[in-house]
Write an enzyme that holds these catalytic residues in place. Structure first.
Site, short mmCIF file in Angstrom:
data_model
loop_
_atom_site.label_atom_id
_atom_site.label_comp_id
_atom_site.label_asym_id
_atom_site.label_seq_id
_atom_site.Cartn_x
_atom_site.Cartn_y
_atom_site.Cartn_z
N ASP A 308 0.82 -1.21 0.00
CA ASP A 308 0.00 0.00 0.00
C ASP A 308 0.86 1.27 0.00
OD1 ASP A 308 -2.71 0.80 -0.13
OD2 ASP A 308 -2.63 1.51 1.94
N ASN A 309 2.06 1.19 -0.54
CA ASN A 309 2.95 2.36 -0.60
C ASN A 309 2.62 3.20 -1.84
OD1 ASN A 309 3.90 0.10 -2.07
ND2 ASN A 309 5.98 0.88 -2.14
#
Length: 440
Positions: A308-309
């Site tokens: 989820d970067n």
């Protein structure tokens, strides 16, 4: 013809940064104030550098829509005022005084209202009962209690509130109407996700152990509830006075709406991918250092299973003269522990869209794209990358000691697989239990 005009202020400046306009046709536009530019003001965004002409709807809407909170407060304003989600100027008329950072959007004739905060005068300490009620409401109702207004709504879908930690460790909120900055974010996971607070703390500690610049939050118990206290890197406290520092996430810097924060949602030339990230990194005061930091952060996120970067989980910080710097890492979680979220990468590494399909060629292509010379790739992987993986393995006993066995199993699995794909034969990774990394 303008249908509505707001004055845009940057905290700490005596003249407005410019004017935000919504036309009768619904388009938005922004133009800098000549006086603000002449006095050496900071540009709002890399996507909106100083120019004589006004910025059109695409650039303006992307930046200012990213200032809106993603919480129940936004929904309440939309319902109460009958405003659509795409009426950015209309929504900021009601919410623009409380934008999370240094920017505020106010009615045309309103004076600036954001000021530094004096810890001894401008904050009201929350007693234990009120603090527990606040946390319980965020945990169970996913919103603030009716008698609490978020003084600085922060983007993101997780339940959180901007808060101030006093020198004695107690928590406080700005006095009503004061518009002074907060110092921390209090994030409260849902009851079923109570481990998220400890996971996020552990991830940041691991990042620090690997030499990454990371904002390390503190997992705490408030009553019987789990929460996370996050120090804001866009604040500075000197001599008891709290001041804001301008920052923007990569979506804002690239002129992307939050809907395009993942590569899979965009199209070539208008999406968050490695090429787009390089545009931001190369605009910082230390492009080479920023590139290496982003590369190492990407490998670290692969190691901990954080897919989820995305563009809003990377930022730049305007904490000095001239160009901004790559901000500390934040919001890191082992997403691959959960089956509720996609395990597709936020942006492709080489041509890979998922960790499990990633090859050595994908990783080598990523390193090359980030600027590692082809003839130095093997040395880079055997040196820089192998050292990071070994350091994380040495730090991993802390996960088991903290009863985070699943996180440790995931870390060990990812370290082993990355090492194999990169041909790092001498890595000493302890065997772990099998971890089923199955996502949507």
């Amino acid at each position: 013809m303008p249908g509505e005009i707001l004055t845009v202020w940057m905290d700490g400046h005596a003249v407005p940064a410019g004017r935000l306009v919504r036309t009768d046709h619904g388009d938005t536009a922004f133009a800098y104030d000549a006086g603000y530019v002449a006095r050496g003001g900071t540009a709002l965004s890399l996507s909106m550098p100083f120019e004589d002409e006004a910025f059109g709807d695409v650039e303006t809407r992307a930046f200012f829509a990213n200032l809106l909170p993603e919480n129940a407060q936004l929904q309440r304003v939309m319902e109460r005022e009958g405003l659509a989600r795409d009426d950015v100027v209309g929504l900021l008329r009601h919410l623009g005084a409380d934008c999370a950072g240094s920017v505020s959007c106010l009615p045309l004739d309103a004076p600036p209202i954001k000021t530094p905060g004096v810890l001894a005068e401008d904050y009201e300490v929350l007693d234990d009962r009120r603090l527990e009620n606040l946390v319980r409401s965020l945990r169970d109702q996913r919103r603030l209690p009716a008698d609490v207004r978020d003084p600085s709504p922060v983007a993101g879908v997780q339940s959180k509130v901007a808060i101030t930690r006093m020198p004695d460790g107690t928590f406080a909120l700005p006095r009503p109407g004061s518009r002074v900055p907060t110092t921390h974010i209090l994030k409260v996971p849902a009851r079923r996700d109570f481990r998220d607070a400890r996971h996020e703390e552990a991830a940041a500690i691991l990042a620090r152990s690997a030499g990454l610049d990371a904002s390390v939050p503190e997992a705490v118990k408030i009553g019987d509830m789990d929460a996370l206290v996050i120090t804001r890197f866009d604040r500075v406290v000197r001599n008891g006075v709290v001041s804001r520092i301008h920052q923007e996430d990569f979506a804002q810097a690239l002129g992307l709406p939050s809907e395009l924060k993942y590569q899979r949602r965009g199209r070539p030339g208008r999406r968050f991918d490695v090429e787009a990230a390089l545009q931001v990194l190369d605009s910082t005061r230390d492009p080479g250092g920023a590139r290496l930091a982003f590369l190492r952060a990407t490998i670290f996120n692969l190691c901990i299973g954080n897919t989820d970067n995305h563009a809003k989980n990377h930022a730049i910080l305007y904490d000095g003269p001239g160009a901004p710097r790559f901000a500390p890492l934040y919001d890191m979680l082992p997403i691959r522990l959960s089956r509720e979220f996609t395990h597709e990468l936020a942006f492709q590494v080489g041509s890979a869209t998922a960790f499990d399909t990633m090859t050595a060629d994908d990783l080598r292509a990523f390193f090359t794209q980030m600027g590692v010379p082809v003839d130095l790739l093997d040395d880079f992987m055997q040196g820089e990358i192998a050292t990071m993986l070994e350091t994380l393995e040495r730090a991993s006993p802390a996960l088991r000691a903290s009863n985070l066995k699943l996180f440790d199993d995931l870390l060990g699995k990812e370290l082993e697989e990355l090492g194999e794909r990169l041909g790092l034969r001498d890595l000493d990774i302890a065997p772990r239990d099998y971890f089923p990394a199955e996502g949507r």
